[in-house]
Design an enzyme around this catalytic site. Sequence first.
Site, short mmCIF file in Angstrom:
data_model
loop_
_atom_site.label_atom_id
_atom_site.label_comp_id
_atom_site.label_asym_id
_atom_site.label_seq_id
_atom_site.Cartn_x
_atom_site.Cartn_y
_atom_site.Cartn_z
N PRO A 95 0.79 -1.23 0.00
CA PRO A 95 0.00 0.00 0.00
C PRO A 95 0.82 1.28 0.00
CG PRO A 95 -0.11 -1.11 2.13
CD PRO A 95 0.53 -2.06 1.16
N ASN A 96 0.31 2.23 -0.74
CA ASN A 96 0.84 3.60 -0.84
C ASN A 96 2.12 3.71 -1.68
OD1 ASN A 96 -1.22 4.79 0.89
ND2 ASN A 96 -0.22 3.66 2.53
N ARG A 121 5.25 10.87 -2.69
CA ARG A 121 5.05 10.53 -1.28
C ARG A 121 6.34 10.72 -0.49
NH1 ARG A 121 4.64 4.41 1.15
NH2 ARG A 121 4.27 5.01 3.32
N TYR A 158 11.54 8.57 0.80
CA TYR A 158 11.51 7.52 -0.24
C TYR A 158 12.17 7.94 -1.55
CZ TYR A 158 8.19 5.49 3.03
OH TYR A 158 7.61 4.98 4.16
N ASN A 196 8.05 -5.72 -1.28
CA ASN A 196 8.01 -4.60 -0.34
C ASN A 196 6.60 -4.56 0.21
OD1 ASN A 196 7.95 -2.26 1.13
ND2 ASN A 196 9.09 -1.04 -0.36
N ALA A 230 3.30 -0.91 4.63
CA ALA A 230 2.78 -0.92 6.01
C ALA A 230 2.32 -2.31 6.44
CB ALA A 230 1.64 0.09 6.14
N HIS A 261 4.22 -4.58 9.06
CA HIS A 261 4.23 -4.45 10.51
C HIS A 261 3.07 -5.15 11.21
CE1 HIS A 261 7.32 -1.69 9.34
NE2 HIS A 261 6.47 -0.90 8.72
N ASP A 303 1.64 -15.46 6.33
CA ASP A 303 1.33 -16.86 6.02
C ASP A 303 1.49 -17.14 4.53
OD1 ASP A 303 0.91 -17.39 8.67
OD2 ASP A 303 -1.29 -17.40 8.55
N GLU A 357 12.40 -9.74 1.30
CA GLU A 357 11.68 -8.56 1.80
C GLU A 357 12.57 -7.35 1.60
OE1 GLU A 357 10.67 -8.92 5.96
OE2 GLU A 357 10.37 -6.75 6.16
N HIS A 378 12.87 -2.90 1.71
CA HIS A 378 12.35 -1.60 2.11
C HIS A 378 13.24 -0.52 1.53
CE1 HIS A 378 9.55 -3.49 4.84
NE2 HIS A 378 10.54 -4.28 5.20
N SER A 384 13.34 2.69 2.68
CA SER A 384 13.94 3.33 3.85
C SER A 384 14.48 2.25 4.78
CB SER A 384 12.88 4.16 4.58
OG SER A 384 11.89 3.30 5.16
N ARG A 439 13.35 4.63 12.09
CA ARG A 439 12.12 5.43 12.06
C ARG A 439 11.24 5.15 13.28
NH1 ARG A 439 9.60 4.75 6.34
NH2 ARG A 439 8.46 6.60 7.05
C1 DQA Z 1 8.51 0.85 3.57
C2 DQA Z 1 8.62 1.08 5.08
C3 DQA Z 1 7.26 0.89 5.75
O1 DQA Z 1 7.37 1.12 7.15
C4 DQA Z 1 6.24 1.86 5.17
O2 DQA Z 1 4.97 1.60 5.74
C5 DQA Z 1 6.19 1.85 3.69
C6 DQA Z 1 7.44 1.72 2.94
C7 DQA Z 1 9.83 1.17 2.83
O3 DQA Z 1 9.96 0.75 1.68
O4 DQA Z 1 10.71 1.84 3.38
O5 DQA Z 1 5.13 2.05 3.10
O6 DQA Z 1 8.21 -0.52 3.35
#
Ligand code: DQA
Length: 149
Positions: A15-16, A23, A28, A78, A81, A84, A91, A105, A107, A109, A114
């Site tokens: 998401p996002n 953003r 990012y 990735n 959110a 977390h 699963d 996995e 990220h 950032s 953070r």
């Molecule tokens: C993220 C880090 C996550 O905490 C955050 O919710 C994101 C992006 C990252 O790529 O740094 O949406 O996964």
Amino acid sequence: MTSNPVPRILVLNGPNLGRLGSREPEVYGSGNLEDLEALLVAFVPETTQIDLRQTNEEAELIGWLHEAVDTATPVVLNPAAFTHYSYGLRDAAALVTKAGLPLIEVHISNPHTREEFRHDSVISGVATGVIAGFGFGSYRLAVDHILHG
Ligand code: DQA
């Protein structure tokens, strides 16, 4: 060293992340998902397809992980959110790695620098590995591992 050809890599974004570029660029960076795709396509051999997708829906992301299992496709994920708190996604990620496929996995950032709630990942425990904090380079490093070990 010879490596097996990898026909396709699923690069899945939660998401996002469709808002990358506008953003929180201070966190990012200024690149969007098209820039990320171009970077990865330029990095892999022509025989490897980068199948980059983004969704804001947990169910869709879970479905894509099922597809990875069914088609024996390695995954760069990735979870954004969902990292977390989504046990459903965890699963589904476990299905991938238990099938013997890599799921890395990533990220953009470094969540550990953070807010406290970002310090925990429910995905990491079932992932092949975790790469965080290198901007879009996190994805490139993950793809490099899938291609070359
Ligand atoms: C993220 C880090 C996550 O905490 C955050 O919710 C994101 C992006 C990252 O790529 O740094 O949406 O996964």
